[in-house]
Scaffold this motif. Structure first.
Motif, mmCIF file in Angstrom:
data_model
loop_
_atom_site.group_PDB
_atom_site.id
_atom_site.type_symbol
_atom_site.label_atom_id
_atom_site.label_comp_id
_atom_site.label_asym_id
_atom_site.label_seq_id
_atom_site.Cartn_x
_atom_site.Cartn_y
_atom_site.Cartn_z
ATOM 1 N N MET A 142 0.747 -1.088 -0.102
ATOM 2 C CA MET A 142 0.071 -0.087 -0.075
ATOM 3 C C MET A 142 0.765 1.410 0.039
ATOM 4 S SD MET A 142 -3.184 -1.163 2.583
ATOM 5 C CE MET A 142 -3.953 0.494 2.513
ATOM 6 N N ALA A 143 2.132 1.173 0.745
ATOM 7 C CA ALA A 143 2.859 2.321 0.847
ATOM 8 C C ALA A 143 3.529 2.663 -0.559
ATOM 9 C CB ALA A 143 3.988 2.452 1.778
ATOM 10 N N ILE A 144 3.996 1.454 -0.906
ATOM 11 C CA ILE A 144 4.801 1.541 -2.480
ATOM 12 C C ILE A 144 3.545 1.764 -3.543
ATOM 13 C CG2 ILE A 144 5.702 0.146 -4.389
ATOM 14 C CD1 ILE A 144 7.488 0.407 -1.995
ATOM 15 N N ASN A 145 2.486 1.656 -3.681
ATOM 16 C CA ASN A 145 1.305 1.931 -4.411
ATOM 17 C C ASN A 145 1.123 3.378 -4.265
ATOM 18 O OD1 ASN A 145 1.128 -0.506 -5.936
ATOM 19 N ND2 ASN A 145 -0.428 -1.351 -4.327
ATOM 20 N N LYS A 146 1.325 4.082 -3.254
ATOM 21 C CA LYS A 146 0.899 5.309 -3.072
ATOM 22 C C LYS A 146 2.341 6.263 -3.611
ATOM 23 C CE LYS A 146 -1.706 5.552 1.192
ATOM 24 N NZ LYS A 146 -2.011 6.252 2.294
ATOM 25 N N ILE A 147 3.376 5.830 -3.823
ATOM 26 C CA ILE A 147 4.436 6.104 -4.088
ATOM 27 C C ILE A 147 4.228 6.282 -6.073
ATOM 28 C CG2 ILE A 147 6.978 6.037 -4.612
ATOM 29 C CD1 ILE A 147 7.290 5.272 -1.855
ATOM 30 N N PHE A 148 4.016 5.012 -6.399
ATOM 31 C CA PHE A 148 3.860 4.698 -7.772
ATOM 32 C C PHE A 148 2.941 5.581 -8.393
ATOM 33 C CE2 PHE A 148 5.604 0.096 -7.451
ATOM 34 C CZ PHE A 148 6.884 0.551 -7.302
ATOM 35 N N LYS A 149 1.858 6.047 -7.635
ATOM 36 C CA LYS A 149 0.903 6.867 -8.280
ATOM 37 C C LYS A 149 1.155 8.292 -8.713
ATOM 38 C CE LYS A 149 -3.586 4.748 -5.876
ATOM 39 N NZ LYS A 149 -4.341 5.283 -5.324
ATOM 40 N N ALA A 150 2.379 8.617 -7.984
ATOM 41 C CA ALA A 150 3.025 9.984 -8.134
ATOM 42 C C ALA A 150 3.750 9.864 -9.901
ATOM 43 C CB ALA A 150 3.926 10.335 -7.206
ATOM 44 N N TYR A 151 3.950 8.823 -10.289
ATOM 45 C CA TYR A 151 4.839 8.542 -11.497
ATOM 46 C C TYR A 151 4.107 7.584 -12.389
ATOM 47 C CZ TYR A 151 8.443 9.926 -8.095
ATOM 48 O OH TYR A 151 9.386 10.463 -7.159
ATOM 49 N N ASN A 152 4.122 7.935 -13.476
ATOM 50 C CA ASN A 152 3.315 7.236 -14.626
ATOM 51 C C ASN A 152 4.253 5.929 -15.184
ATOM 52 O OD1 ASN A 152 1.449 6.576 -16.657
ATOM 53 N ND2 ASN A 152 2.356 7.815 -18.419
ATOM 54 N N ILE A 153 4.226 5.002 -14.295
ATOM 55 C CA ILE A 153 5.081 3.820 -14.323
ATOM 56 C C ILE A 153 4.302 2.755 -15.300
ATOM 57 C CG2 ILE A 153 6.203 1.841 -13.481
ATOM 58 C CD1 ILE A 153 6.247 3.306 -10.751
ATOM 59 N N PRO A 154 5.016 2.113 -16.408
ATOM 60 C CA PRO A 154 4.462 0.989 -17.273
ATOM 61 C C PRO A 154 3.781 -0.024 -16.474
ATOM 62 C CG PRO A 154 6.276 1.968 -18.231
ATOM 63 C CD PRO A 154 6.325 2.601 -16.769
ATOM 64 N N ILE A 155 2.641 -0.442 -16.823
ATOM 65 C CA ILE A 155 2.133 -1.752 -16.120
ATOM 66 C C ILE A 155 3.071 -2.803 -15.873
ATOM 67 C CG2 ILE A 155 0.972 -2.589 -18.105
ATOM 68 C CD1 ILE A 155 -0.540 -2.250 -14.462
ATOM 69 N N PHE A 156 3.997 -3.200 -16.838
ATOM 70 C CA PHE A 156 4.700 -3.931 -16.821
ATOM 71 C C PHE A 156 5.727 -3.901 -15.817
ATOM 72 C CE2 PHE A 156 9.038 -5.925 -18.085
ATOM 73 C CZ PHE A 156 8.602 -7.415 -18.076
ATOM 74 N N ILE A 157 6.481 -2.832 -15.699
ATOM 75 C CA ILE A 157 7.387 -2.576 -14.749
ATOM 76 C C ILE A 157 6.579 -2.432 -13.116
ATOM 77 C CG2 ILE A 157 9.184 -0.730 -13.622
ATOM 78 C CD1 ILE A 157 9.950 -2.008 -16.397
ATOM 79 N N HIS A 158 5.504 -1.852 -13.236
ATOM 80 C CA HIS A 158 4.566 -2.008 -11.942
ATOM 81 C C HIS A 158 4.606 -3.265 -11.439
ATOM 82 C CE1 HIS A 158 1.538 -0.760 -9.101
ATOM 83 N NE2 HIS A 158 0.841 -1.795 -9.402
ATOM 84 N N MET A 159 3.992 -4.237 -12.533
ATOM 85 C CA MET A 159 3.948 -5.645 -11.942
ATOM 86 C C MET A 159 5.118 -6.252 -11.516
ATOM 87 S SD MET A 159 0.793 -6.330 -11.604
ATOM 88 C CE MET A 159 1.136 -7.993 -10.949
#
Length: 410
Positions: A365-382
């Motif tokens: 949940m903490a990591i996802n809050k950080i990721f929301k601030a950046y437009n990370i490709p879904i592959f990299i996100h997963m």
């Protein structure tokens, strides 16, 4: 012979079966479904024969070749999609499935020939081993027959839902969740099955119970974090796998919600995989099969009510709840059969797995809050969330001094 007859009958009666099960489909869609169903009909024979040979390999404690055979099937499907002309469309996937199934069974047959030379022989039904095997198998066969009927009923209910693509979304959801459950429980339950059988044959009931408890804890150790991960990352996973082409944003969102609901059957399915093998070892299949059959038919009726009242989500909630009840009922029957007494110390390991999974969720949940601030490709996100989930769960287990983690690593 039975598999061949079943294949021929399905091919012949496919139009009637499809019309009965998917009455909500438009005529054009029904014709297309019949066409593809007939293409797939040889898989009845191929998969049935493959299961027989896999069981033989397992009896020799050879698990590599059955796993390799199973891997060829999806691999050939992917290769077919890339190599065959694009004009083939979805038919290329069908060809890939059939070719993979054929190559898989050929590998099993050729390597089994080294262990058991092929002989033409007849069954001697007066053989005590054959008789006892048939007696134990009959309730399970009847249970599987009821299961198939329940699936037909549920598919008919789904085809009546007013949502376009409801059946596709539910099937994708079930495929993902069942694949995870099989990935966890399949190798463990299969590998431990010969040992459990040997302990029962040697009348070492105490060792049998201890092995069962340890195996159950290992399944909890692996299933609980998977359940937590799917609950949190279902939307990202669906968009990563299907968020392109004709799969719309609505379908991605709906399928992700279905995955969240169905994720709660991962643990029950793992329990069911182990208890089913235990019932065979204890030669006690009649009562569990009858109870499971009754619950499945009741569940099919309740699924209809849930679908009518609450739509696709109501259907899936009832189906998930029914699966949990069925797995728990079999577990309680088995524990009573083993004269198992509650020991709070046995709950420490699953509790630690739960605490470590909660820690993993907090980190995600903490990591996802950080990721929301950046437009990370879904592959990299997963890739990142999967890696972080694994590391955080292992770290938490280390901090908790989880005995199952030490057991697996040692």
């Amino acid at each position: 012979v039975i598999l061949l007859i079943g294949t021929i009958l399905y091919f012949a009666f496919a139009p009637f079966i499809i019309k009965l099960v998917f009455s909500g489909f438009e005529p054009e869609k029904q014709m297309l479904t019949v066409k593809y169903s007939r293409f797939f009909s040889p898989l009845i024979f191929l998969f049935g024969l493959s299961l027989i040979y896999c069981s033989l390999f397992h009896s020799f404690r050879d698990f590599f070749l059955p796993s390799l055979s199973a891997l060829i099937y999806p691999a050939s499907s992917i290769v077919a999609l890339y190599l065959l002309p694009s004009s083939f469309g979805i038919v290329s996937l069908i060809y890939g499935n059939l070719i993979g199934a054929v190559f898989g069974i050929i590998i099993l047959i050729l390597f089994m020939q080294r262990k058991i030379p092929w002989l033409w022989f007849s069954w001697h039904y007066d053989n005590p081993l054959i008789c006892s095997t048939l007696i134990l198998s009959i309730p399970v066969v009847m249970e599987n027959l009821v299961l198939k009927i329940a699936i037909f009923i549920k598919n008919r209910i789904i085809s009546l839902l007013p949502i376009n693509g409801a059946l596709t979304m539910i099937e994708i959801n079930l495929f993902i969740i069942h694949s995870i459950a099989i990935f966890i429980s399949g190798p463990i339950s299969t590998a431990i099955f010969p040992l459990l059988g040997q302990q029962e044959a040697n009348e070492k009931r105490k060792e049998l119970v201890e092995t069962f408890q340890k195996t159950l804890n290992i399944l909890f150790f692996m299933a609980i974090p998977f359940n937590a991960f799917m609950f949190l990352e279902a939307d990202s996973l669906i968009r990563f796998l299907f968020g392109y082409g004709r799969f719309t944003d609505f379908e991605c969102t709906t399928t992700a919600k279905l995955v969240i609901i169905t994720s709660f059957v991962i643990i029950p399915n793992c329990i069911q995989s182990l208890t089913g093998r235990m019932f065979f070892i204890l030669e006690y299949t009649k009562v569990p099969s009858i109870i499971s059959s009754i619950l499945m038919m009741i569940g099919a009726g309740l699924c209809y009510l849930g679908a009518i009242r609450f739509g696709i989500y109501g259907f899936m909630i009832i189906a998930t709840f029914g699966t949990c009840i069925g797995a728990l009922s079999n577990l309680f029957i088995l524990l009573a059969l083993l004269n198992w007494k509650l020991n709070l110390r046995l709950l420490i390991s699953p509790f630690k797995s739960l605490i470590a999974s909660v820690f993993m969720i907090i980190v995600l949940m903490a990591i996802n809050k950080i990721f929301k601030a950046y437009n990370i490709p879904i592959f990299i996100h997963m890739l990142l969330v999967s890696t972080i989930s694994f590391i955080s769960y292992i770290v938490a287990c280390r901090l908790l001094k989880h005995e199952d983690l030490n057991y697996l690593f040692n």
